[in-house]
Design a protein around this motif. Sequence first.
Motif, PDB file in Angstrom:
ATOM      1  N   GLU A  12     -30.864  17.709 -13.462  1.00 20.59           N
ATOM      2  CA  GLU A  12     -30.302  16.906 -14.548  1.00 20.59           C
ATOM      3  C   GLU A  12     -30.770  17.345 -15.926  1.00 20.59           C
ATOM      4  O   GLU A  12     -29.975  17.394 -16.871  1.00 20.59           O
ATOM      5  CB  GLU A  12     -30.653  15.433 -14.273  1.00 20.59           C
ATOM      6  CG  GLU A  12     -30.566  14.513 -15.451  1.00 20.59           C
ATOM      7  CD  GLU A  12     -31.891  14.395 -16.199  1.00 20.59           C
ATOM      8  OE1 GLU A  12     -31.855  14.234 -17.427  1.00 20.59           O
ATOM      9  OE2 GLU A  12     -32.932  14.472 -15.544  1.00 20.59           O
ATOM     10  N   ARG A  15     -28.999  20.489 -17.165  1.00 17.59           N
ATOM     11  CA  ARG A  15     -27.626  20.179 -17.558  1.00 17.59           C
ATOM     12  C   ARG A  15     -27.591  19.436 -18.898  1.00 17.59           C
ATOM     13  O   ARG A  15     -26.689  19.654 -19.720  1.00 17.59           O
ATOM     14  CB  ARG A  15     -26.944  19.330 -16.481  1.00 17.59           C
ATOM     15  CG  ARG A  15     -26.868  19.985 -15.113  1.00 17.59           C
ATOM     16  CD  ARG A  15     -26.004  19.165 -14.172  1.00 17.59           C
ATOM     17  NE  ARG A  15     -24.599  19.279 -14.534  1.00 17.59           N
ATOM     18  CZ  ARG A  15     -23.673  18.405 -14.176  1.00 17.59           C
ATOM     19  NH1 ARG A  15     -23.994  17.322 -13.476  1.00 17.59           N
ATOM     20  NH2 ARG A  15     -22.411  18.579 -14.524  1.00 17.59           N
ATOM     21  N   ARG A  16     -28.594  18.583 -19.116  1.00 20.10           N
ATOM     22  CA  ARG A  16     -28.655  17.845 -20.383  1.00 20.10           C
ATOM     23  C   ARG A  16     -28.824  18.804 -21.565  1.00 20.10           C
ATOM     24  O   ARG A  16     -28.146  18.666 -22.602  1.00 20.10           O
ATOM     25  CB  ARG A  16     -29.838  16.862 -20.321  1.00 20.10           C
ATOM     26  CG  ARG A  16     -30.257  16.259 -21.660  1.00 20.10           C
ATOM     27  CD  ARG A  16     -29.200  15.316 -22.204  1.00 20.10           C
ATOM     28  NE  ARG A  16     -29.503  14.899 -23.560  1.00 20.10           N
ATOM     29  CZ  ARG A  16     -29.088  15.539 -24.635  1.00 20.10           C
ATOM     30  NH1 ARG A  16     -28.342  16.628 -24.530  1.00 20.10           N
ATOM     31  NH2 ARG A  16     -29.384  15.090 -25.842  1.00 20.10           N
ATOM     32  N   VAL A 352     -18.133   5.035 -15.919  1.00 22.60           N
ATOM     33  CA  VAL A 352     -18.905   5.929 -16.773  1.00 22.60           C
ATOM     34  C   VAL A 352     -18.025   6.405 -17.921  1.00 22.60           C
ATOM     35  O   VAL A 352     -16.919   6.916 -17.707  1.00 22.60           O
ATOM     36  CB  VAL A 352     -19.448   7.130 -15.968  1.00 22.60           C
ATOM     37  CG1 VAL A 352     -20.044   8.176 -16.896  1.00 22.60           C
ATOM     38  CG2 VAL A 352     -20.484   6.663 -14.961  1.00 22.60           C
ATOM     39  N   THR A 355     -21.095  11.576 -20.337  1.00 19.40           N
ATOM     40  CA  THR A 355     -22.181  12.250 -19.633  1.00 19.40           C
ATOM     41  C   THR A 355     -23.046  12.996 -20.639  1.00 19.40           C
ATOM     42  O   THR A 355     -22.529  13.679 -21.531  1.00 19.40           O
ATOM     43  CB  THR A 355     -21.636  13.237 -18.587  1.00 19.40           C
ATOM     44  OG1 THR A 355     -20.779  14.182 -19.229  1.00 19.40           O
ATOM     45  CG2 THR A 355     -20.855  12.516 -17.499  1.00 19.40           C
ATOM     46  N   PHE A 356     -24.342  12.832 -20.505  1.00 18.86           N
ATOM     47  CA  PHE A 356     -25.326  13.538 -21.322  1.00 18.86           C
ATOM     48  C   PHE A 356     -25.184  13.249 -22.817  1.00 18.86           C
ATOM     49  O   PHE A 356     -25.626  14.023 -23.651  1.00 18.86           O
ATOM     50  CB  PHE A 356     -25.256  15.053 -21.084  1.00 18.86           C
ATOM     51  CG  PHE A 356     -25.435  15.441 -19.649  1.00 18.86           C
ATOM     52  CD1 PHE A 356     -26.661  15.292 -19.031  1.00 18.86           C
ATOM     53  CD2 PHE A 356     -24.380  15.931 -18.913  1.00 18.86           C
ATOM     54  CE1 PHE A 356     -26.836  15.636 -17.696  1.00 18.86           C
ATOM     55  CE2 PHE A 356     -24.536  16.281 -17.577  1.00 18.86           C
ATOM     56  CZ  PHE A 356     -25.769  16.127 -16.970  1.00 18.86           C
ATOM     57  N   ARG A 365     -23.524   5.781 -19.572  1.00 18.68           N
ATOM     58  CA  ARG A 365     -23.777   7.223 -19.671  1.00 18.68           C
ATOM     59  C   ARG A 365     -24.417   7.667 -18.360  1.00 18.68           C
ATOM     60  O   ARG A 365     -25.321   7.003 -17.847  1.00 18.68           O
ATOM     61  CB  ARG A 365     -24.701   7.510 -20.847  1.00 18.68           C
ATOM     62  CG  ARG A 365     -25.373   8.882 -20.818  1.00 18.68           C
ATOM     63  CD  ARG A 365     -26.288   9.055 -22.012  1.00 18.68           C
ATOM     64  NE  ARG A 365     -27.073  10.279 -21.926  1.00 18.68           N
ATOM     65  CZ  ARG A 365     -27.880  10.726 -22.891  1.00 18.68           C
ATOM     66  NH1 ARG A 365     -28.004  10.039 -24.019  1.00 18.68           N
ATOM     67  NH2 ARG A 365     -28.563  11.844 -22.734  1.00 18.68           N
ATOM     68  N   LEU A 366     -23.967   8.800 -17.832  1.00 19.96           N
ATOM     69  CA  LEU A 366     -24.529   9.337 -16.598  1.00 19.96           C
ATOM     70  C   LEU A 366     -25.114  10.717 -16.870  1.00 19.96           C
ATOM     71  O   LEU A 366     -24.408  11.630 -17.278  1.00 19.96           O
ATOM     72  CB  LEU A 366     -23.459   9.432 -15.510  1.00 19.96           C
ATOM     73  CG  LEU A 366     -23.923  10.006 -14.162  1.00 19.96           C
ATOM     74  CD1 LEU A 366     -24.951   9.086 -13.517  1.00 19.96           C
ATOM     75  CD2 LEU A 366     -22.729  10.223 -13.235  1.00 19.96           C
ATOM     76  N   ASP A 367     -26.406  10.856 -16.625  1.00 18.82           N
ATOM     77  CA  ASP A 367     -27.088  12.156 -16.664  1.00 18.82           C
ATOM     78  C   ASP A 367     -27.445  12.497 -15.225  1.00 18.82           C
ATOM     79  O   ASP A 367     -28.379  11.917 -14.654  1.00 18.82           O
ATOM     80  CB  ASP A 367     -28.358  12.092 -17.520  1.00 18.82           C
ATOM     81  CG  ASP A 367     -28.059  12.042 -19.019  1.00 18.82           C
ATOM     82  OD1 ASP A 367     -26.910  11.741 -19.376  1.00 18.82           O
ATOM     83  OD2 ASP A 367     -28.986  12.277 -19.815  1.00 18.82           O
ATOM     84  N   SER A 368     -26.700  13.409 -14.633  1.00 19.10           N
ATOM     85  CA  SER A 368     -26.849  13.658 -13.205  1.00 19.10           C
ATOM     86  C   SER A 368     -27.077  15.130 -12.917  1.00 19.10           C
ATOM     87  O   SER A 368     -26.498  16.001 -13.570  1.00 19.10           O
ATOM     88  CB  SER A 368     -25.590  13.183 -12.463  1.00 19.10           C
ATOM     89  OG  SER A 368     -25.639  13.551 -11.099  1.00 19.10           O
ATOM     90  N   ALA A 385     -30.257  11.232 -10.402  1.00 15.54           N
ATOM     91  CA  ALA A 385     -29.514  11.010 -11.637  1.00 15.54           C
ATOM     92  C   ALA A 385     -30.117   9.836 -12.384  1.00 15.54           C
ATOM     93  O   ALA A 385     -30.960   9.095 -11.857  1.00 15.54           O
ATOM     94  CB  ALA A 385     -28.039  10.745 -11.336  1.00 15.54           C
ATOM     95  N   LEU A 387     -28.641   6.579 -14.738  1.00 18.13           N
ATOM     96  CA  LEU A 387     -27.512   5.815 -15.254  1.00 18.13           C
ATOM     97  C   LEU A 387     -28.014   4.992 -16.427  1.00 18.13           C
ATOM     98  O   LEU A 387     -28.958   4.203 -16.275  1.00 18.13           O
ATOM     99  CB  LEU A 387     -26.916   4.923 -14.175  1.00 18.13           C
ATOM    100  CG  LEU A 387     -25.633   4.169 -14.562  1.00 18.13           C
ATOM    101  CD1 LEU A 387     -24.512   5.144 -14.903  1.00 18.13           C
ATOM    102  CD2 LEU A 387     -25.203   3.229 -13.444  1.00 18.13           C
TER     103      LEU A 387
END
Length: 670
Positions: A12, A15-16, A352, A355-356, A365-368, A385, A387
Amino acid sequence: MIRKLLVANRGEIARRVFATCRQAGIATVAVHSDADADALHVADADEAVRLPGNAPGETYLRTDLIIEAARRTGADAIHPGYGFLAENADFAAAVTDAGLTWIGPSAKAIAAMGSKIEAKALLADAGVPMLPTYTEPDQITDFPVLIKASAGGGGRGMRIVREAGELAEAVASARREASGAFGDGTVFIERYLERARHIEVQIFGDSHGTVVSLGERECSIQRRHQKVIEEAPSAAVTPQLRAQLAAAAVAAGRAVDYVGAGTVEFMLADTGEFFFLEMNTRLQVEHPVTECVTGLDLVRLQLLVAEGEPLPFTEAPATRGHSIEARICAEDPAAGYLPATGTLHRFSIPGVTGTFAPPAATGLRLDSGVGDGSVVGVHYDSMLAKLIVWAPTRAEATRLLAAALTRAELHGVTTNRDLLVQVLSTPEFHSAEIDTGFLDRHEEVFAPLLGPAQVRLAALAAALAGAAARRAAAPVLASLPSGWRNLPAAPQSCTFTGPDGEIEVRYRLDRTGAIAEWSTVTPASTDETGETGEAAAAVAPEVTLISARADEVVLSVDGIRRAFAVQQRGGEFFVDSPLGGVALTEVPRFAEPTVALAEGSLIAPLPGSVTKVHVEVGQQVTAGQLLLTLEAMKLEHPVLAPTDGVVAELPVPAGGQVETGTVLAVVNAE
C-alpha cells in the motif's frame, strides 16, 4: 529536481507514493521480492526490479540491492515508505553517498531518534516531558512496566509486565522479536500508564529552518501495541493541550534540525499529563487522516522539501471536519490476532470515492496494497489496506466508516473487519471514552457481526445459490426450477462448516419453485456431564423465495425483503448482505479419508519457524503454560498447553521450519 523515483518498499505505501508521483510527473520504479512479482505496487510503477528471494533480510532490507536497482533504472531519488529501511540511518547515508536524493530526514537526525534510549535523553534536554527509563530488569521495583525495543516500532518487541516473576522471560522474548524485526535486540523498560491515550503529532520541517505541527492524531485503539483505528483530531485534546503538544513536538524536531515528515508520539495520562513516547522519522501509516483534515498531500510535501524548497506555510494550516482510518488486516482477532494467509478472491468496498487521496467531500478513501486475486503470504506484515473516511463531524465519520466496512466483500482470507465494525459501534467509541487498553476490556467486540440466526439465513442462501449454479450448468433439463424434485415431499439438505461449527440446511420446494418449508440443524453437542445430546433444529422464520441465482439470492424473511450476494469458490461460499458477511464451507457428502492426529496434538496454524522450545518431553504442564514460540509474519506467537497434562512429543526443535498443519507438540491430558 527529481525525475525518477524508486520506492524501497512494497504494498500500500509504495502505491501511495506512486500516486503522488504520477500527479507530479515523476517516473517511478518498484522493487519486489519473488512473492511480490504479481503485486499491485509492481503493476503501478513504470519500471520494476526483482530482488531475488522472499524473506525481508534478502530482499527489502538489502541496501546494496536497492541502490543497485536505482542505478540500473536511472532513478535519481529513493523514498523508503515506512517499515523496512525507512528509519535506517545507514541506508539514508548510503543513498546520499550514491549521489541520490533521499526522501526523508538526514541520516544524522534518523540516528539521533533511531535509538529510543538516546532520543529520550536528547529530548529531555529540550524540555520534552519524559517517563523514567530503565535498561536492566533488576532496576525495576514497581509494576506494571512496559518493555520496548530501542530500535524500530510497530509494536514489535513490546511487552506489558505486571508481576516480577514474568519480567525475565518477557525481556528475553522482547529481545528476540526486536532482533528479528530490526537487527537490534536492545530493549528498555519504563512505567506503564494504565488508561492512557496514545496521541501523536505530525510535524514537518524544511532545510530553511521551518518546523511546524500539522495537528494531532488519536491512536489509542491498539492490538499488540499496534494501532488499529486512528483519527484526527483527537476528541480528548483541548485547544490548550493541543498547543502544548504541538510546542513539544516542534521542540523535538528543532532539537535534531529535522527536515521532512516526522511524527512525535506521546502518552496522555488520565490526569492530563503527557509524556514523550518516541519519534518516528518517516511517513506514518496513519498519515491519511491528517491529509483529510488539512487538505495537504504529505508525500508531495516530502518531495518538495527533499528538492530543497521551503514549505508553503510557516504555521499550522486550519483543519476541517473529522477523519478516521481503519486498518484492514489478514488476521483472526478471536484467535489471538493470529495472522491469516491465502488468496483474496474478492476485495471490494462499496462507496469508495477516491484512492490514495482525500475525498473532495464527505466520503471514503481506500489505500490498498491488494485486490481481487492477491495472494497473502507469510513473509510480510498482515495489513492489507486502510479505509479512511472524512466527514464534517466525528459522529458522521464513525457511522459512514462502520457501514462501509459492514458491506465490504472480503473473501478468501480471514480479516479483522468484524472487530473494526464492533469497535466503531460501541457506546464508548461514540463518546470517545477510549485508551490503549480498550480491546483488553471489551470482549464483546470480538464477536462476529452475524449472530446464529443470521448465519442460518446465510446458509440457506448458500444452499439455494449452489442449487441454482448446478441447475444453470446442467447439460439437460435446464429449464426445471432449481431444487425441483419429482417427489416434492422429499427435502433437500446441504451441510456447511461455519463460524460456530457445522450447520445442516434442509429445505423443500413446491412444484412452482417456492420454498414450502425449511429448517437448520446443528450437530450433536456434548453437555457438562459428557453426555452427547441429539442434534438440535433451530426455529426457522417464515421465508419466501423471491429469486435465486448463483450469485444472488433474494428472500423475504418474516415479511422483510433481504438480498444476499453469494460467491462460490469450489466448496467455499461467501455470503454478504447489509448485515455483514460470512464464509461457509460445504461439507462433502462423501468425505475423503484423513490421517487422525494423536489426541492432544497442537498444530501450526500457519507456516513459520519455532524460535524457542520452553518445555521438555515428559514435563508436567498446566493449562495455559507456554510450550514453544512460533514466529510468523514478523511476530512471535505463543503456543500454550490446552490442558493440564504431560508433554508427550515435541517433534520440532528450536529453529525448525514448519508448514500449516505441522504437529508442534502433543500434550496428554491428565
